[in-house]
Design a protein around this motif. Sequence first.
Motif, PDB file in Angstrom:
ATOM      1  N   GLU A 117       2.051   9.116  -5.416  1.00  0.00           N
ATOM      2  CA  GLU A 117       1.262  10.352  -5.379  1.00  0.00           C
ATOM      3  C   GLU A 117       1.981  11.474  -4.621  1.00  0.00           C
ATOM      4  O   GLU A 117       1.681  12.656  -4.819  1.00  0.00           O
ATOM      5  CB  GLU A 117      -0.093  10.084  -4.714  1.00  0.00           C
ATOM      6  CG  GLU A 117      -0.935   9.022  -5.386  1.00  0.00           C
ATOM      7  CD  GLU A 117      -1.376   9.446  -6.775  1.00  0.00           C
ATOM      8  OE1 GLU A 117      -1.630  10.654  -6.979  1.00  0.00           O
ATOM      9  OE2 GLU A 117      -1.464   8.569  -7.665  1.00  0.00           O
ATOM     10  N   SER A 147      -6.810  10.873   0.611  1.00  0.00           N
ATOM     11  CA  SER A 147      -7.663  10.719  -0.573  1.00  0.00           C
ATOM     12  C   SER A 147      -7.406   9.411  -1.312  1.00  0.00           C
ATOM     13  O   SER A 147      -8.117   9.080  -2.260  1.00  0.00           O
ATOM     14  CB  SER A 147      -7.456  11.895  -1.528  1.00  0.00           C
ATOM     15  OG  SER A 147      -6.148  11.850  -2.098  1.00  0.00           O
ATOM     16  N   THR A 148      -6.389   8.656  -0.871  1.00  0.00           N
ATOM     17  CA  THR A 148      -6.101   7.371  -1.510  1.00  0.00           C
ATOM     18  C   THR A 148      -7.055   6.305  -0.981  1.00  0.00           C
ATOM     19  O   THR A 148      -7.879   6.556  -0.106  1.00  0.00           O
ATOM     20  CB  THR A 148      -4.645   6.940  -1.241  1.00  0.00           C
ATOM     21  OG1 THR A 148      -4.470   6.716   0.155  1.00  0.00           O
ATOM     22  CG2 THR A 148      -3.671   8.016  -1.720  1.00  0.00           C
ATOM     23  N   SER A 149      -6.899   5.099  -1.495  1.00  0.00           N
ATOM     24  CA  SER A 149      -7.800   4.001  -1.122  1.00  0.00           C
ATOM     25  C   SER A 149      -7.380   3.301   0.172  1.00  0.00           C
ATOM     26  O   SER A 149      -8.009   2.330   0.582  1.00  0.00           O
ATOM     27  CB  SER A 149      -7.859   2.976  -2.252  1.00  0.00           C
ATOM     28  OG  SER A 149      -6.570   2.440  -2.531  1.00  0.00           O
ATOM     29  N   ILE A 178      -3.514  14.400   0.262  1.00  0.00           N
ATOM     30  CA  ILE A 178      -3.222  13.364  -0.739  1.00  0.00           C
ATOM     31  C   ILE A 178      -3.299  11.987  -0.095  1.00  0.00           C
ATOM     32  O   ILE A 178      -3.925  11.063  -0.634  1.00  0.00           O
ATOM     33  CB  ILE A 178      -1.821  13.591  -1.357  1.00  0.00           C
ATOM     34  CG1 ILE A 178      -1.795  14.864  -2.190  1.00  0.00           C
ATOM     35  CG2 ILE A 178      -1.432  12.384  -2.232  1.00  0.00           C
ATOM     36  CD1 ILE A 178      -0.427  15.194  -2.766  1.00  0.00           C
ATOM     37  N   ILE A 195       0.741   2.451  -3.824  1.00  0.00           N
ATOM     38  CA  ILE A 195      -0.466   3.279  -3.926  1.00  0.00           C
ATOM     39  C   ILE A 195      -0.204   4.729  -3.520  1.00  0.00           C
ATOM     40  O   ILE A 195      -0.550   5.660  -4.248  1.00  0.00           O
ATOM     41  CB  ILE A 195      -1.598   2.685  -3.057  1.00  0.00           C
ATOM     42  CG1 ILE A 195      -1.999   1.308  -3.585  1.00  0.00           C
ATOM     43  CG2 ILE A 195      -2.803   3.630  -3.028  1.00  0.00           C
ATOM     44  CD1 ILE A 195      -3.068   0.606  -2.762  1.00  0.00           C
ATOM     45  N   VAL A 196       0.436   4.931  -2.349  1.00  0.00           N
ATOM     46  CA  VAL A 196       0.567   6.294  -1.819  1.00  0.00           C
ATOM     47  C   VAL A 196       1.844   6.986  -2.270  1.00  0.00           C
ATOM     48  O   VAL A 196       1.810   8.144  -2.691  1.00  0.00           O
ATOM     49  CB  VAL A 196       0.499   6.290  -0.276  1.00  0.00           C
ATOM     50  CG1 VAL A 196       0.375   7.723   0.231  1.00  0.00           C
ATOM     51  CG2 VAL A 196      -0.680   5.468   0.216  1.00  0.00           C
ATOM     52  N   ASP A 204       0.823  -1.216   0.000  1.00  0.00           N
ATOM     53  CA  ASP A 204       0.000   0.000   0.000  1.00  0.00           C
ATOM     54  C   ASP A 204       0.854   1.261   0.000  1.00  0.00           C
ATOM     55  O   ASP A 204       0.591   2.213  -0.745  1.00  0.00           O
ATOM     56  CB  ASP A 204      -0.919   0.010   1.229  1.00  0.00           C
ATOM     57  CG  ASP A 204      -2.082  -0.958   1.103  1.00  0.00           C
ATOM     58  OD1 ASP A 204      -2.347  -1.416  -0.025  1.00  0.00           O
ATOM     59  OD2 ASP A 204      -2.723  -1.250   2.131  1.00  0.00           O
ATOM     60  N   THR A 251      -1.834   5.476   7.215  1.00  0.00           N
ATOM     61  CA  THR A 251      -1.887   6.879   6.793  1.00  0.00           C
ATOM     62  C   THR A 251      -1.218   7.791   7.821  1.00  0.00           C
ATOM     63  O   THR A 251      -0.506   8.731   7.459  1.00  0.00           O
ATOM     64  CB  THR A 251      -3.339   7.318   6.534  1.00  0.00           C
ATOM     65  OG1 THR A 251      -4.135   7.088   7.712  1.00  0.00           O
ATOM     66  CG2 THR A 251      -3.935   6.551   5.366  1.00  0.00           C
TER      67      THR A 251
END
Length: 322
Positions: free
Chosen positions: A57, A75-77, A72, A53-54, A49, A84
């Motif tokens: 970005e 706002s990810t999944s 940001i 994913i992060v 993840d 986070t």
Amino acid sequence: MDEDTVVERITAKKVFKNSKINIKITTLTKVGIGYDIIEVENPNYAISDVENIVAPELIGHPASDQDFMDSIICSTSIEDPAITMGLSLSISRAAANTLGLPFFKYIGGALSTELPTVGCSLLYDGNNELIAIPMAESMDEMILCYSKILEGLSLKYGNNTVVDVKGRYICNSIFDELDTFKKIMLDISEEEDIKILTGASIGHCKVMEKRDIYERISSLDYLESPKVVEFDGTLAIEGIDEAADFSILNPYNIGSLSELYHYIQYILDSGLTPIITCNNTTFSHIAVGLRIPFLRSNINSNVLNELWDIERILNNPNINGF
């Protein structure tokens, strides 16, 4: 200076800490580095993840723009707030190191001079805990007080009692040990001329329905409960209720540093005082930076040592009592 804080790389890897496999999230800027270590249920998923994913970005943006970076992240999944928050702290620590600032000053500015009082659980029966809260005027005094308390507990319980991984002595019932615990606190309080509050954390409110236990609990200075109960001393609960005095929060249940800041403001606006409960030394800095008056940690964590180091940096430190 913003160019120096631009994020160049974010990584995640497994580390072994506190007898568990955790995840270390590291953020690198051009001249600085920051990291945070988090507990997750599935380390492999967490690493994927973070890195897949992060991280893509966030790379290329300034770590010093905390609100933007946190927006940001959130706002990810990613649904796990521990991941986070770990990312958010890793980025903010990288920004602080890049700018050459202690993390507490990066968070709170030049007027961050107040240290929190620290309460530690020292006796545990599987559901409930007894807590010592030295109302010291310096970290020197607080740590001396805890060393005396541990010496006193060792003399009483050391030969026949197990100490768990969190540094707590194990007993059958904290309520049976309450008078002994309070006597140890009182003796050390008189010896060192430092007021020591005694408190408890109860795992379930139903224990308060037993009259004998209720009477014993009523003699305490401080009580942590899952929800509001009748108590004359300082009451701390999970969540927000105007009938309580403190609101307990675990930062890793909150999505980011920005959200933590706003939630703390919401607690204050509701007429309560926030308590951070955490064993990560990062939150020693956050407690100072955001002027949190009370911090709860394990006695064998490095939180007290980190606050001691912060005290040495400050010119005129004060302990933020409550």
